[in-house]
Scaffold this motif. Sequence first.
Motif, PDB file in Angstrom:
ATOM      1  N   LEU A  64       0.831  -1.205   0.000  1.00  0.00           N
ATOM      2  CA  LEU A  64       0.000   0.000   0.000  1.00  0.00           C
ATOM      3  C   LEU A  64       0.865   1.255   0.000  1.00  0.00           C
ATOM      4  N   ARG A  65       1.851   1.248   0.884  1.00  0.00           N
ATOM      5  CA  ARG A  65       2.733   2.432   0.998  1.00  0.00           C
ATOM      6  C   ARG A  65       3.484   2.650  -0.316  1.00  0.00           C
ATOM      7  N   ARG A  66       3.990   1.570  -0.872  1.00  0.00           N
ATOM      8  CA  ARG A  66       4.758   1.698  -2.127  1.00  0.00           C
ATOM      9  C   ARG A  66       3.851   2.209  -3.245  1.00  0.00           C
ATOM     10  N   PHE A  67       2.641   1.650  -3.311  1.00  0.00           N
ATOM     11  CA  PHE A  67       1.669   2.062  -4.330  1.00  0.00           C
ATOM     12  C   PHE A  67       1.395   3.556  -4.225  1.00  0.00           C
ATOM     13  N   GLU A  68       1.186   4.023  -3.000  1.00  0.00           N
ATOM     14  CA  GLU A  68       0.876   5.441  -2.805  1.00  0.00           C
ATOM     15  C   GLU A  68       2.091   6.317  -3.134  1.00  0.00           C
ATOM     16  N   ALA A  69       3.284   5.801  -2.835  1.00  0.00           N
ATOM     17  CA  ALA A  69       4.489   6.574  -3.151  1.00  0.00           C
ATOM     18  C   ALA A  69       4.682   6.676  -4.666  1.00  0.00           C
ATOM     19  N   VAL A  70       4.458   5.564  -5.365  1.00  0.00           N
ATOM     20  CA  VAL A  70       4.679   5.550  -6.816  1.00  0.00           C
ATOM     21  C   VAL A  70       3.637   6.406  -7.544  1.00  0.00           C
ATOM     22  N   THR A  71       2.379   6.314  -7.119  1.00  0.00           N
ATOM     23  CA  THR A  71       1.315   7.041  -7.838  1.00  0.00           C
ATOM     24  C   THR A  71       1.124   8.451  -7.286  1.00  0.00           C
ATOM     25  N   GLY A  72       1.587   8.686  -6.057  1.00  0.00           N
ATOM     26  CA  GLY A  72       1.372   9.994  -5.433  1.00  0.00           C
ATOM     27  C   GLY A  72      -0.082  10.195  -5.036  1.00  0.00           C
ATOM     28  N   LYS A  73      -0.848   9.106  -4.998  1.00  0.00           N
ATOM     29  CA  LYS A  73      -2.272   9.226  -4.660  1.00  0.00           C
ATOM     30  C   LYS A  73      -2.665   8.215  -3.584  1.00  0.00           C
ATOM     31  N   LYS A  74      -3.768   8.575  -2.900  1.00  0.00           N
ATOM     32  CA  LYS A  74      -4.275   7.673  -1.869  1.00  0.00           C
ATOM     33  C   LYS A  74      -4.861   6.423  -2.542  1.00  0.00           C
ATOM     34  N   PHE A  85      -6.965  -8.367  -1.795  1.00  0.00           N
ATOM     35  CA  PHE A  85      -6.196  -8.890  -0.663  1.00  0.00           C
ATOM     36  C   PHE A  85      -4.954  -9.672  -1.054  1.00  0.00           C
ATOM     37  N   SER A  86      -4.831 -10.009  -2.341  1.00  0.00           N
ATOM     38  CA  SER A  86      -3.669 -10.807  -2.709  1.00  0.00           C
ATOM     39  C   SER A  86      -3.217 -10.458  -4.125  1.00  0.00           C
ATOM     40  N   HIS A  87      -2.067 -10.973  -4.503  1.00  0.00           N
ATOM     41  CA  HIS A  87      -1.506 -10.580  -5.800  1.00  0.00           C
ATOM     42  C   HIS A  87      -0.473 -11.590  -6.275  1.00  0.00           C
ATOM     43  N   ARG A  88      -0.092 -11.416  -7.507  1.00  0.00           N
ATOM     44  CA  ARG A  88       1.115 -12.061  -8.044  1.00  0.00           C
ATOM     45  C   ARG A  88       1.890 -10.983  -8.785  1.00  0.00           C
ATOM     46  N   ASP A  89       3.103 -10.751  -8.361  1.00  0.00           N
ATOM     47  CA  ASP A  89       4.012  -9.812  -9.043  1.00  0.00           C
ATOM     48  C   ASP A  89       3.487  -8.385  -9.147  1.00  0.00           C
ATOM     49  N   PHE A  90       2.652  -7.976  -8.212  1.00  0.00           N
ATOM     50  CA  PHE A  90       2.184  -6.592  -8.241  1.00  0.00           C
ATOM     51  C   PHE A  90       3.377  -5.640  -8.085  1.00  0.00           C
ATOM     52  N   ASP A  91       4.333  -6.042  -7.270  1.00  0.00           N
ATOM     53  CA  ASP A  91       5.536  -5.198  -7.073  1.00  0.00           C
ATOM     54  C   ASP A  91       6.295  -4.987  -8.380  1.00  0.00           C
ATOM     55  N   LYS A  92       6.297  -6.061  -9.211  1.00  0.00           N
ATOM     56  CA  LYS A  92       7.043  -5.942 -10.474  1.00  0.00           C
ATOM     57  C   LYS A  92       6.361  -4.944 -11.403  1.00  0.00           C
ATOM     58  N   ILE A  93       5.029  -4.894 -11.334  1.00  0.00           N
ATOM     59  CA  ILE A  93       4.300  -3.926 -12.168  1.00  0.00           C
ATOM     60  C   ILE A  93       4.649  -2.509 -11.718  1.00  0.00           C
ATOM     61  N   LEU A  94       4.751  -2.314 -10.404  1.00  0.00           N
ATOM     62  CA  LEU A  94       5.130  -0.993  -9.905  1.00  0.00           C
ATOM     63  C   LEU A  94       6.552  -0.650 -10.371  1.00  0.00           C
ATOM     64  N   ASP A  95       7.443  -1.640 -10.348  1.00  0.00           N
ATOM     65  CA  ASP A  95       8.820  -1.416 -10.844  1.00  0.00           C
ATOM     66  C   ASP A  95       8.784  -0.982 -12.311  1.00  0.00           C
ATOM     67  N   THR A  96       8.016  -1.742 -13.111  1.00  0.00           N
ATOM     68  CA  THR A  96       7.939  -1.455 -14.547  1.00  0.00           C
ATOM     69  C   THR A  96       7.452  -0.032 -14.789  1.00  0.00           C
ATOM     70  N   TYR A  97       6.417   0.329 -14.051  1.00  0.00           N
ATOM     71  CA  TYR A  97       5.844   1.668 -14.231  1.00  0.00           C
ATOM     72  C   TYR A  97       6.865   2.737 -13.852  1.00  0.00           C
ATOM     73  N   GLU A  98       7.558   2.494 -12.757  1.00  0.00           N
ATOM     74  CA  GLU A  98       8.555   3.479 -12.317  1.00  0.00           C
ATOM     75  C   GLU A  98       9.679   3.601 -13.341  1.00  0.00           C
ATOM     76  N   GLN A 131      -6.535   2.626 -13.944  1.00  0.00           N
ATOM     77  CA  GLN A 131      -6.317   3.248 -15.255  1.00  0.00           C
ATOM     78  C   GLN A 131      -6.129   4.760 -15.107  1.00  0.00           C
ATOM     79  N   ASP A 132      -6.982   5.378 -14.274  1.00  0.00           N
ATOM     80  CA  ASP A 132      -6.864   6.828 -14.056  1.00  0.00           C
ATOM     81  C   ASP A 132      -5.524   7.177 -13.411  1.00  0.00           C
ATOM     82  N   MET A 133      -5.118   6.372 -12.438  1.00  0.00           N
ATOM     83  CA  MET A 133      -3.884   6.685 -11.711  1.00  0.00           C
ATOM     84  C   MET A 133      -2.642   6.498 -12.566  1.00  0.00           C
ATOM     85  N   PHE A 134      -2.611   5.400 -13.331  1.00  0.00           N
ATOM     86  CA  PHE A 134      -1.393   5.085 -14.084  1.00  0.00           C
ATOM     87  C   PHE A 134      -1.410   5.614 -15.516  1.00  0.00           C
TER      88      PHE A 134
END
Length: 514
Positions: A64-74, A85-98, A131-134
């Motif tokens: 959650l914290r990483r998501f908010e830091a990357v998008t700058g939004k709540k 509540f769960s994911h697979r490789d959600f962190d990698k998607i945040l890496d890719t976007y960054e 979609q709006d955030m990214f």
Amino acid sequence: MAAEEAVGAPPAVASQVEEKKGTSQQIDPYNVAGEVDESGNIKAIDYDRLIQEFGVQPLTEDHLRRFEAVTGKKAHRLMRRKLFFSHRDFDKILDTYEQYGTFMLYTGRGPSSGSMHLGHTVPFLFTKELQDMFDVPLVIMLTDDEKYLYTRNKNEGHQKAGAAADDFLDYAYENIKDIIALGFDPKKTFIYTDYEYLGGHFYRNVSEFESLVTFNQASGAFGFGNSTNIGLIAYGAKQCVAAFPSSYPDLFGYKDYRAPEYDLSAKRRHKPLSTIPTLIPCAIDQEPYFRILRDRCDRMTDPHPKTALILSKFLTALQGPGGKMSASDPNSAIFMSDTPNQIKNKINRHAFSGGRESLEEHRKLGGNPDVDVAYTYLSYFLDDDEELEELASKYRSGELLTGEMKQRCIAELQKFVGAFQEKREGVTHEIMREYMRPRRLEYQGNPNPTRPASSAPPANGVPAAEDAGAEKKGDGRGTKGERKAAKLAAKKEEKMATRQKAPDGDGGASSPAA
Ligand code: TYM
């Protein structure tokens, strides 16, 4: 069990099926049911156990914290409250976007009826927020074929009234209008039904993926047997490769080669598109498809990265937390077409209460919001965290009664469904068609990626020259090598056609038009 057979089956479940038959919780695309105890009581779905059984990762505060830091939004309430509540490789998607700036979003709907229910809106509301955030492209698949095949299978091969293939295409159109009414941006959203769109590069991906998945894997994941129709057995490949950006060349400014433009230079699937990663938001019932996808995607001619997932719980049935809201059981669900009165009556009459037997008892001992359906629905649709918290604590202390909780829920759902219906009225056939037109999507992604011009995945979905190698072009003409191969293929084809024409000189029965 052979290694390849284990792919479709959730690792822990496979070994437990025997001893728990009939009573264990069952979650897959065609079944969602909590465990039934010896006395026949249905238990709430155990999501912690699902995380173990499916081998997915829990979504944590760190995410959650990483998501908010990357998008700058709540984060959206569905994420803040861990309803996703769960994911697979959600962190990698945040890496890719960054780093590179973009990825593709993909989700879908199986049009089993003309109106979606409240539960179906959950992944779509969340997807819209992402979609709006990214600011990324989104594809939405309507599986009219799946629902036709599934229904016919369920009816043991019979085709009942209202359940012909044409009917499911009609439901798909109605559902597409529902989805549009949730507010997706037409510039970056492509919506299609399988009966309309499948062909071209998409279908080539289907065919190749079908060749990579065995009956054992499909039956392990979906419970198919010898009497399952073969359409349903093969269907999963379509839902899988729908996650590949290479299935949609038009959306990224590349050519498909379908008639009428039949263009051989675009015959080969476009390799650069296979480098764009995809994120799928959906409820966890759909995970078995994507487990197979992730296991096989690197065996494609153009290997695709493992698709990332972000998975939600189920909005429960009105009757309680052991099942999901389901379109096939009207009493379990609130439909997006329900009137304010219907919403009121359904909640008042059917919503399972976490309150006590009597008023005195409730005041003295308090209620349980965790199993209270009205409160549960509020946790999905009431945005105000403080009010939600207050409702829970007052319910626990006995200050708030079941009737009052239901009133608050009714008001919130009437507001949500009412606003939806107003927007839905404005979605014309022409508007729907615009979303369904294969066209280049417009999106920006991350405005400040840290590695925008470096190696794949390409920024903005279309590779810059240095991303894709010197010979790559984002104009749909393909690489030098691809163009050369296409030229050779065209020459060969021409030769063949001439040879076929030769005997009678007029083309006759062997001409391409015959
Ligand atoms: P379908 O039509 O069963 O469900 C559509 C989406 O809604 C989710 N869902 C729910 N979410 C919360 N609470 C509920 N009670 C509830 N019921 C359903 C589903 O998980 C899904 O995300 N085969 C698919 C269509 C599809 C698809 C996809 C779905 C094709 N490609 C990619 C997700 C992602 C289906 O029949 O969904």
